[in-house]
Design an enzyme around this catalytic site. Structure first.
Site, PDB file in Angstrom:
ATOM      1  CG  ASN A 160      -1.844  -1.200   1.223  1.00 60.93           C
ATOM      2  OD1 ASN A 160      -2.018  -1.844   0.196  1.00 60.93           O
ATOM      3  ND2 ASN A 160      -2.416  -1.513   2.368  1.00 60.93           N
ATOM      4  CG  HIS A 188       3.859  -1.809  -4.746  1.00 62.75           C
ATOM      5  ND1 HIS A 188       2.674  -2.519  -4.832  1.00 62.75           N
ATOM      6  CD2 HIS A 188       4.823  -2.652  -5.185  1.00 62.75           C
ATOM      7  CE1 HIS A 188       2.923  -3.739  -5.288  1.00 62.75           C
ATOM      8  NE2 HIS A 188       4.212  -3.853  -5.511  1.00 62.75           N
ATOM      9  CB  CYS A 237      13.873  15.010  -8.888  1.00 60.63           C
ATOM     10  SG  CYS A 237      14.423  16.011 -10.276  1.00 60.63           S
ATOM     11  CB  SER A 286      -5.809  -9.854  -5.261  1.00 59.36           C
ATOM     12  OG  SER A 286      -4.845  -9.045  -5.887  1.00 59.36           O
TER      13      SER A 286
HETATM   14  P1  OAD Z   1      -6.190  -5.892  -4.736  1.00 60.48           P
HETATM   15  O1  OAD Z   1      -7.255  -4.860  -4.935  1.00 60.48           O
HETATM   16  O2  OAD Z   1      -5.702  -6.647  -5.916  1.00 60.48           O
HETATM   17  O3  OAD Z   1      -6.694  -6.982  -3.686  1.00 60.48           O
HETATM   18  C1  OAD Z   1      -7.301  -6.627  -2.475  1.00 60.48           C
HETATM   19  C2  OAD Z   1      -7.538  -7.885  -1.669  1.00 60.48           C
HETATM   20  O4  OAD Z   1      -8.050  -7.530  -0.409  1.00 60.48           O
HETATM   21  C3  OAD Z   1      -8.528  -8.879  -2.298  1.00 60.48           C
HETATM   22  O5  OAD Z   1      -7.998 -10.183  -2.214  1.00 60.48           O
HETATM   23  C4  OAD Z   1      -9.777  -8.734  -1.412  1.00 60.48           C
HETATM   24  O6  OAD Z   1     -10.490  -9.967  -1.290  1.00 60.48           O
HETATM   25  C5  OAD Z   1      -9.157  -8.340  -0.094  1.00 60.48           C
HETATM   26  N1  OAD Z   1     -10.020  -7.518   0.769  1.00 60.48           N
HETATM   27  C6  OAD Z   1     -10.854  -6.514   0.419  1.00 60.48           C
HETATM   28  N2  OAD Z   1     -11.401  -5.942   1.496  1.00 60.48           N
HETATM   29  C7  OAD Z   1     -10.912  -6.587   2.581  1.00 60.48           C
HETATM   30  C8  OAD Z   1     -11.085  -6.449   4.006  1.00 60.48           C
HETATM   31  N3  OAD Z   1     -11.889  -5.511   4.515  1.00 60.48           N
HETATM   32  N4  OAD Z   1     -10.412  -7.307   4.810  1.00 60.48           N
HETATM   33  C9  OAD Z   1      -9.590  -8.264   4.288  1.00 60.48           C
HETATM   34  N5  OAD Z   1      -9.389  -8.436   2.964  1.00 60.48           N
HETATM   35  C10 OAD Z   1     -10.034  -7.610   2.121  1.00 60.48           C
HETATM   36  O7  OAD Z   1      -5.001  -5.162  -3.948  1.00 60.48           O
HETATM   37  P2  OAD Z   1      -3.459  -5.619  -3.795  1.00 60.48           P
HETATM   38  O8  OAD Z   1      -3.348  -7.096  -3.679  1.00 60.48           O
HETATM   39  O9  OAD Z   1      -2.898  -4.796  -2.710  1.00 60.48           O
HETATM   40  O10 OAD Z   1       0.195  -1.631  -7.168  1.00 60.48           O
HETATM   41  O11 OAD Z   1      -2.855  -5.159  -5.172  1.00 60.48           O
HETATM   42  C11 OAD Z   1      -1.475  -5.288  -5.405  1.00 60.48           C
HETATM   43  C12 OAD Z   1      -0.961  -4.127  -6.217  1.00 60.48           C
HETATM   44  O12 OAD Z   1      -1.704  -3.992  -7.421  1.00 60.48           O
HETATM   45  C13 OAD Z   1      -1.117  -2.771  -5.545  1.00 60.48           C
HETATM   46  O13 OAD Z   1      -0.073  -2.488  -4.638  1.00 60.48           O
HETATM   47  C14 OAD Z   1      -1.123  -1.822  -6.682  1.00 60.48           C
HETATM   48  C15 OAD Z   1      -1.968  -2.588  -7.677  1.00 60.48           C
HETATM   49  O14 OAD Z   1      -1.737  -2.320  -9.009  1.00 60.48           O
HETATM   50  C16 OAD Z   1       0.729  -0.379  -7.194  1.00 60.48           C
HETATM   51  O15 OAD Z   1       0.140   0.596  -6.791  1.00 60.48           O
HETATM   52  C17 OAD Z   1       2.100  -0.302  -7.723  1.00 60.48           C
HETATM   53 ZN    ZN Z   2      15.912  17.412  -9.218  1.00 60.00          ZN
END
Ligand code: OAD
Ligand code: ZN
Length: 244
Positions: A104, A121, A129, A191
């Site tokens: 996050n 991330h 910059c 996820s």
């Molecule tokens: P996702 O949106 O892919 O997944 C969120 C996960 O959280 C899912 O598996 C949901 O089931 C779960 N979830 C949702 N609400 C919840 C709750 N209240 N309690 C427990 N679980 C819950 O997000 P990330 O896996 O973080 O990259 O995504 C990975 C990366 O993809 C991010 O860091 C971002 C994105 O592109 C960048 O910003 C570089």
């Molecule tokens: Zn600079």
């Protein structure tokens, strides 16, 4: 196994662990009102990542990318850490050998008091910059578009790891160390589809750690982990701190 016995087993493993490592994703901040990426109302349901979160997108249209980050800054600025963030900060205080790896960029873990952490991330409250590479804190909401570097005048970009970019070598080292010597790995609210973080559970499994997942739903990692707890992070993570 029913949740009760699973929860008890995880608490036992945590109580016996010398080293605890945690990986979090957007699900832990969903309970603070920060949108996830792949949920029903997730950001990648409404926006195209290739238009907004790649170095090519920024080169093509930095204004569009900054406008999107400004919108996210405005949104995140109104959010507070929830009980799950706070519980992980408390777990850090209780366990001398602790490391938190978060995907996050919202900064809510740090706001909750976590200090032993890698924001793998990046962080939406930092800018970098494109000329001299300096990284600075910037909490302007909104940030002036287009922002420029106070040292060299070049364009500033969000200090975020975009698709197609690599994690910082320091973060990779810290995460690798934390994964390879932990007794328990907790994987919360991700996820499990974005690498390298998606591979962290299997690294910890290979070295013999007990791996537990906390998520609303099953994930691609569910078959690999030792235990899954299904529910909201803000409800489940604080339970881990309660006495056995
Ligand atoms: P996702 O949106 O892919 O997944 C969120 C996960 O959280 C899912 O598996 C949901 O089931 C779960 N979830 C949702 N609400 C919840 C709750 N209240 N309690 C427990 N679980 C819950 O997000 P990330 O896996 O973080 O990259 O995504 C990975 C990366 O993809 C991010 O860091 C971002 C994105 O592109 C960048 O910003 C570089
Ligand atoms: Zn600079």
């Amino acid at each position: 196994m029913a949740r009760g016995s699973n929860l008890g087993l995880l608490k036992e493993k945590l109580a016996a662990a010398e080293a605890i490592t945690v990986l979090t994703g957007a699900g832990i901040s969903a309970d603070s009102g920060v949108p996830t990426f792949r949920g029903a109302d997730g950001l990648w349901k409404n926006f195209r990542a290739e238009d907004l979160a790649t170095p090519e997108a920024f080169e093509r249209d930095p204004r569009l990318v900054w406008e999107w980050y400004n919108w996210r800054r405005e949104l995140i600025a109104t959010k507070q850490p929830n009980d799950a963030h706070k519980a992980l900060a408390e777990l850090e205080r209780r366990c001398p050998d602790f490391w938190l790896m978060t995907q996050n960029v919202d900064g809510l873990h740090r706001d909750a008091g976590s200090r032993k952490l890698s924001e793998i991330h990046g962080n939406i409250w930092k800018v970098r910059c494109t000329g001299c590479g300096v990284v600075e804190n910037n909490r302007d909401v909104p940030i002036a578009i287009l922002p420029s570097c106070s040292r060299c005048g070049s364009l500033l970009r969000p200090h975020i790891v975009w698709f197609g970019e690599s994690l910082s070598p320091d973060d990779l080292d810290d995460c690798s160390r934390a994964l390879k010597h932990c007794d328990v790995l907790l994987v919360i609210g991700t996820s499990g589809v974005v690498y390298p973080a998606a591979g962290f559970a299997s690294v910890a499994k290979e070295v013999g750690a007990f791996v537990a997942e906390i998520n609303l739903d099953p994930t691609p990692q569910s078959a690999l982990v030792d235990l899954s707890l299904h529910g909201r992070a803000k409800d489940l993570v604080p339970l881990l701190l309660e006495p056995l």
